[in-house]
Design an enzyme around this catalytic site. Structure first.
Site, PDB file in Angstrom:
ATOM      1  N   PRO A  92       0.805  -1.227   0.000  1.00  0.00           N
ATOM      2  CA  PRO A  92       0.000   0.000   0.000  1.00  0.00           C
ATOM      3  C   PRO A  92       0.836   1.274   0.000  1.00  0.00           C
ATOM      4  CG  PRO A  92       0.063  -0.924   2.201  1.00  0.00           C
ATOM      5  CD  PRO A  92       0.849  -1.870   1.334  1.00  0.00           C
ATOM      6  N   CYS A  93       1.538   1.500  -1.102  1.00  0.00           N
ATOM      7  CA  CYS A  93       2.333   2.725  -1.176  1.00  0.00           C
ATOM      8  C   CYS A  93       1.427   3.956  -1.208  1.00  0.00           C
ATOM      9  CB  CYS A  93       3.259   2.679  -2.394  1.00  0.00           C
ATOM     10  SG  CYS A  93       2.380   2.527  -3.938  1.00  0.00           S
TER      11      CYS A  93
END
Lengths: 170, 203
Positions: free
Chosen positions: B171-172
């Site tokens: 989950p950048c």
């Protein structure tokens, strides 16, 4: 992971299949017939997939896949009784069996004549007359000499001519 | 009867090849997987934020690409960097299902195994750090850099996240600019904002 491509220059297998599927299938449709073409097609590309990462030469992939297809076609002829491939379930197989074969079926006189040719002769005729390949490449695919291939083709053609002149009249 | 006539007849026998081979070409992936020959399987999944290309190795998910990326280019890269045995395969059900559930708001974490082969060194550490940010929370680039013990590497952190091979799953999008501005995203800032809203981290 022990599977590094390491700059082999090979196209993704996916792209390789897309590029050659039609030629291979054309060959198989006549060399083994519509009933077995699907299975032999899968065997051809699975054999190719197995060897693919070890290939050194990204060129001549067309010749390579046709060589495999030729071998598989001749083997298919030898072992008439084919085992079903594991990933195909019964429903899929039934579905395939029910589908129309297209513009021709097992009773087509031309196909009956082609089917009566011995496997190597038949493969040679198909390479020459359907795929228009040069004799040298056909010899490579069949693992024999160019001279032998020329003889195969002319015998096959003569035989087809004899069979078809008996009342087909196209 | 002449030879050219026959070749026309033989060619007629071969005519259904185009259509039939297209159908058959979709199958080697499944057969290959069944026989353990598949190094990389690729497939697609339709989601509320567009069609995603998904790639899986024997170890796990290796790549997720948004629709702006050319699928051929993504597949080329997988062939070059992982293995040329890249085949379209239906056997990616877990990755597709989890992505679809996540993007429909029915899933908060991914369970599928991940293969970090496409990220190396510091970038891999950054992605591991991003993966630890909980659902619905955000960190700034600087905070993530500090958490990795490299407080002055905020820019390097940003670069590593920008090259994230598995957006959404790693989950950048939960890493934002100082002052909680959404900031950049490989899939475009709109998608990043959409994802943060989905998680309730942005109104």
């Amino acid at each position: 992971m022990g599977t590094r491509g390491g700059g082999t220059g090979l196209p993704p297998f996916e792209a390789f299949v897309e590029r050659h599927r039609r030629t291979v299938y054309r060959f198989l449709l006549v060399a083994v017939g519509p009933g077995e073409a699907d299975d032999v097609f899968q065997e051809t590309f699975l054999a190719a997939l197995r060897a693919y990462p070890r290939l050194r030469d990204a060129e001549r992939l067309d010749r390579w896949i046709l060589r495999i297809a030729t071998r598989k076609a001749i083997d298919a002829h030898r072992s008439r009784r084919r085992r079903p491939l594991p990933a195909e379930d019964a429903a899929e197989r039934a579905d395939r069996a029910a589908e129309p074969i297209g513009s021709w079926d097992g009773d087509d006189p031309l196909w009956r004549a082609v089917r009566s040719l011995p496997p190597r002769q038949r493969a040679a005729v198909v390479h020459r007359l359907v795929l228009d390949r040069p004799y040298g490449q056909i010899a490579e695919a069949l693992g024999s000499s160019e001279q032998a291939v020329r003889a195969n083709v002319s015998q096959g053609v003569r035989r087809l001519r004899a069979l078809l002149s008996e009342g087909v009249g196209r | 009867m002449s030879v050219p006539r026959w070749s026309a007849g033989l060619r007629r026998l071969a005519a259904p090849a185009e259509e039939r081979s297209r159908r058959q070409a979709a199958r080697p992936g499944d057969l290959a997987a069944a026989r353990g020959l598949l190094d990389v399987g690729v497939g697609e999944v339709d989601t509320p934020i567009g069609r995603l290309l998904v790639a899986v190795t024997r170890r796990g998910l290796v790549r997720v690409a948004f629709s702006e990326e050319e699928p051929e280019a993504v597949v080329e890269e997988l062939a070059r960097r992982i293995s040329p045995r890249v085949v379209r395969s239906a056997r990616m059900s877990q990755a597709r299902r989890e992505l679809a559930e996540f993007l429909e708001g029915r899933r908060w974490r991914f369970e599928l195994p991940v293969d970090p082969s496409l990220a190396r060194g510091f970038a891999r550490r950054v992605l591991a750090g991003a993966a630890r940010i909980p659902y619905g929370r955000v960190r700034t680039y600087g905070e993530l850099a500090a958490a990795l013990g490299a407080p002055r590497a905020a820019r390097a952190v940003g670069n590593a996240l920008g090259a994230n091979p598995m957006p959404i799953v790693i989950p950048c999008h939960r890493v934002v600019r100082a002052g909680r501005e959404v900031g950049g995203y490989a899939g475009g800032p709109e998608r990043k904002a959409w994802l943060l809203r989905l998680e309730g981290a942005l109104r």
